[in-house]
Design an enzyme around this catalytic site. Structure first.
Site, PDB file in Angstrom:
ATOM      1  N   ARG A  37      44.883  33.305  61.915  1.00 43.81           N
ATOM      2  CA  ARG A  37      45.009  34.306  60.865  1.00 43.81           C
ATOM      3  C   ARG A  37      45.831  33.721  59.719  1.00 43.81           C
ATOM      4  NH1 ARG A  37      41.239  36.395  63.194  1.00 43.81           N
ATOM      5  NH2 ARG A  37      41.408  38.225  64.551  1.00 43.81           N
ATOM      6  N   PRO A 114      45.039  45.025  53.882  1.00 42.10           N
ATOM      7  CA  PRO A 114      45.565  44.736  55.218  1.00 42.10           C
ATOM      8  C   PRO A 114      44.786  43.697  56.015  1.00 42.10           C
ATOM      9  CG  PRO A 114      44.522  46.887  55.179  1.00 42.10           C
ATOM     10  CD  PRO A 114      44.554  46.399  53.764  1.00 42.10           C
ATOM     11  N   GLU A 140      60.454  37.349  31.711  1.00 44.22           N
ATOM     12  CA  GLU A 140      60.169  36.343  30.675  1.00 44.22           C
ATOM     13  C   GLU A 140      58.700  35.939  30.607  1.00 44.22           C
ATOM     14  OE1 GLU A 140      61.312  32.216  32.984  1.00 44.22           O
ATOM     15  OE2 GLU A 140      62.888  33.248  31.875  1.00 44.22           O
TER      16      GLU A 140
END
Length: 186
Positions: A37, A114, A140
């Site tokens: 994963r 998810p 910035e």
């Protein structure tokens, strides 16, 4: 063991960035097989639906490099380490729009993607807006233009794909549904 749980056997951080980290995990599947994963780790974020006295939604237009184009969004930003989501919401509202609010209500929290990321977004509604004498400085690397749109205009922007992100589309759908419910109950 939780239903469908994938037990982590090995975890390796492949990339550590300013906004995200990328982990590679080897997992044991419920059927006994192994798989990998790739997981994007994100500290979480807030998004704010700022509503003016006349019912318009304050939004910002900004360039999104990942899309190679500018889109219109509700104000949003990343949680700083240890910062409460409500504080982040107030800060981002002021930084990006120049508004502060009297009332900030948590609406819902949701995961963005998810399947590969743990990012959670805390969605707030900001009411009782007033323009600050001077707004906080943007980051910035952040450049935005502030817009005020009616719900109808925002729906047109969705059709035109000027509003093209899930959190903003969700916010507009919420406002549309809330207005319909208020009309039916009123």
């Amino acid at each position: 063991m939780k239903k469908f749980e994938e037990k982590t056997l090995l975890s390796q951080t492949l990339y550590e960035g300013r906004i995200i980290n990328l982990d590679l995990e080897e997992v044991l599947l419920p059927n006994g097989n192994k798989s990998k994963r790739e997981i994007v780790r994100h500290p979480g974020a807030v998004a704010v639906i700022p509503i003016t006295v006349d019912g318009k939604v304050v939004m910002v237009e900004q360039y999104r490099k990942a899309l190679e184009r500018a889109i219109v969004e509700i104000p949003a930003g990343k949680l700083e380490r240890g910062e409460e989501p409500e504080l982040t919401a107030r800060r981002e509202l002021e930084e990006e729009t120049g508004y502060e609010c009297k009332q900030l209500t948590h609406l819902i929290s949701f995961y963005t993607s998810p399947g590969f990321a743990d990012e959670i977004v805390h969605l707030y509604v900001a009411e009782g807006l007033s323009k600050k004498d001077h707004k906080l400085d943007l980051d910035e690397d952040e450049f935005v233009e502030v817009l005020e749109l009616t719900v109808e205009e925002a729906l047109e922007y969705i059709q035109e794909q000027r509003i093209f992100d899930a959190k903003t589309a969700y916010a507009i759908q919420y406002l549309q549904l809330k207005r319909q419910m208020d009309q039916n109950n009123g």
